[in-house]
Enzyme design. Structure first.
Site, PDB file in Angstrom:
ATOM      1  N   THR A 136     -62.683  26.472  11.058  1.00  0.00           N
ATOM      2  CA  THR A 136     -62.831  27.860  11.504  1.00  0.00           C
ATOM      3  C   THR A 136     -61.627  28.346  12.302  1.00  0.00           C
ATOM      4  O   THR A 136     -61.355  29.550  12.329  1.00  0.00           O
ATOM      5  CB  THR A 136     -64.105  28.028  12.345  1.00  0.00           C
ATOM      6  N   CYS A 137     -60.917  27.431  12.961  1.00  0.00           N
ATOM      7  CA  CYS A 137     -59.755  27.848  13.749  1.00  0.00           C
ATOM      8  C   CYS A 137     -58.656  28.432  12.854  1.00  0.00           C
ATOM      9  O   CYS A 137     -57.851  29.239  13.305  1.00  0.00           O
ATOM     10  CB  CYS A 137     -59.188  26.667  14.531  1.00  0.00           C
ATOM     11  N   PHE A 138     -58.640  28.002  11.600  1.00  0.00           N
ATOM     12  CA  PHE A 138     -57.564  28.409  10.695  1.00  0.00           C
ATOM     13  C   PHE A 138     -58.080  29.165   9.479  1.00  0.00           C
ATOM     14  O   PHE A 138     -57.355  29.339   8.499  1.00  0.00           O
ATOM     15  CB  PHE A 138     -56.772  27.171  10.259  1.00  0.00           C
TER      16      PHE A 138
END
Length: 428
Positions: free
Chosen positions: A395-397
């Site tokens: 989810t961070c990327f």
């Protein structure tokens, strides 16, 4: 609870929160409460020469800033300086005010607080944290906010039993989300953002929160006949407080003052003002104080209230064709690959709720960014050949890891299983 690195140190480069699964609200609010005083003031900061006799707190980040610091608190308009010479205490107050204005780093713990989840917070963990926390804070079960079904909006509960400090904390949480660039689904109507920017809501704004009530009041204004005997209204408003009806007069003696064709405009004006302002004045003032404590300043005044809503909540509509147009592919996938064609065939056919669930799964947020889904730049990576593994995501990327499933039906089944069971970062 574990010690928070950075939470008690005003010179730390980030604000760190450690929260247990299932206890997000309890743990987060306890830690946020410890971050400095409640009142934010304007500041005048001066770096002094090394030999100045009025030594304040020293800033020493790797030897870069070593000059003594003198801080002066000013009145709100910046014209008057408070009495007192900075001998250290004023500077400490200044550093406390800075504590919330830092990048946020969140760590999820197991329920007993002993084990940290694998996810490293590069943005995705914070997004999930805010979605969970805001969902709990705005829950009707908590009693601070009302859920209006017809508009699907949340509004402040005039009968809330919670202290004003709790409303201020909700404002701080929304401010932290905005400050850290995290879009949340707060469901606050546009009048709330209007009030945050110091503007008074009007009768037209009532339609965004209570559309049926707005239509009824409009009929009252437009009625060509005997208003008093037809509508049988007085200058009072009724609301429900924990199952009991409460009545408030809109003006002194309002309960014995009938609404007629001469005073109906004044009645509608007072009724609207009570619903959107007067009835929740204390609650909203505390909420606004918390929000401005984090996001207040000259930069915020550059935005219109509609733009502040976009900064906090993003765009409400989802155009997945824009998401498809901006998507990237790695690991052997391309826009023309059979698996990718099947993926978009499945995604474009999903109902809105499941599209939101997919966005939540891949990005940690179920809303479109301010610039629309075309700016999201979803990355789809091949995660091996056909297998029984479920898709996963970073989810961070904004990355979807998708095995090369043998059929569209299997891809749809595996993808739906994944997005419906997507909470957590590898903790078993």
């Amino acid at each position: 609870m574990h010690t928070l690195p950075g939470a008690g140190d005003p010179l730390s480069l980030s604000l760190s929160l450690r929260v247990r699964r299932g206890h997000e609200m309890e743990d987060a609010l306890k830690q946020i409460r410890s971050c400095g005083p409640q009142e934010v003031k304007r500041l005048q900061v001066t770096l002094l020469p090394e030999d100045d006799s009025l030594h304040g707190e020293r800033m020493d980040q790797g030897g870069e800033l070593k000059k003594p610091l003198r801080v002066t608190f000013l009145s709100e308009d910046g014209a008057l300086a408070e009495e007192g010479v900075d001998q250290g205490g004023v500077s400490r107050d200044f550093f406390q005010l800075l504590e919330l204005k830092k990048p946020l780093r969140v760590t999820f713990l197991s329920e007993d607080g002993a084990i940290a989840e694998e996810g490293v917070d590069q943005g995705g963990v914070s997004r999930e944290f805010f979605q969970l926390l805001v969902g709990q804070l705005l829950s009707a079960d908590y009693g601070m906010f009302l859920h209006v079904e017809e508009s699907r909006a949340c509004w402040f509960n005039p009968a809330s039993m919670e202290s004003l400090d709790e409303f201020e904390l909700v404002g701080i949480v929304l401010g932290l989300a905005c400050y850290n660039g995290v879009i949340i689904d707060a469901h606050l109507p546009l009048p709330a953002y209007k009030k945050l920017m110091g503007l008074a809501p009007c009768f037209a704004d009532l339609a965004l929160l209570y559309p049926s009530l707005h239509n009824g009041l409009q009929q009252l204004l437009d009625f060509d006949g005997d208003v008093e005997t037809t509508f049988c209204r007085c200058f009072e408003v009724e609301y429900e407080a924990f199952g009991a009806k409460q009545t408030v007069e809109l003006m002194p003696g309002g309960s014995s003052m009938p609404v007629n064709s001469e005073n109906r405009s004044h009645f509608v004006q007072l009724y609207t003002a009570w619903l959107l302002s007067g009835g929740v004045a204390d609650q909203f003032a505390a909420f606004a104080s918390g929000f401005h404590r984090v996001c207040g300043g000259p930069a915020l005044s550059l935005f219109r209230y509609e733009e502040v809503e976009l900064l906090v909540e993003g765009l409400p509509h989802l155009d997945f064709k824009l998401l498809q147009a901006g998507a990237r592919y790695e690991g052997g996938y391309s826009a023309g690959h059979t698996t990718i064609a099947a993926l978009w065939s499945v995604l474009l056919a999903l109902p809105v709720d499941e599209k939101r669930a997919f966005l939540q799964f891949c990005t940690g947020c179920d809303r479109a960014p301010v610039a629309g889904l075309g700016a999201l730049r979803l990355l789809v990576q091949r995660a091996g050949p056909d297998s029984e593994k479920l898709p996963t995501a970073h989810t961070c990327f904004n990355t979807l890891l998708l095995p090369e499933y043998c059929s569209r039906a299997k891809l749809q089944r595996k993808l739906m299983t994944a997005i419906q069971n997507s909470q957590g970062f590898g903790l078993q």
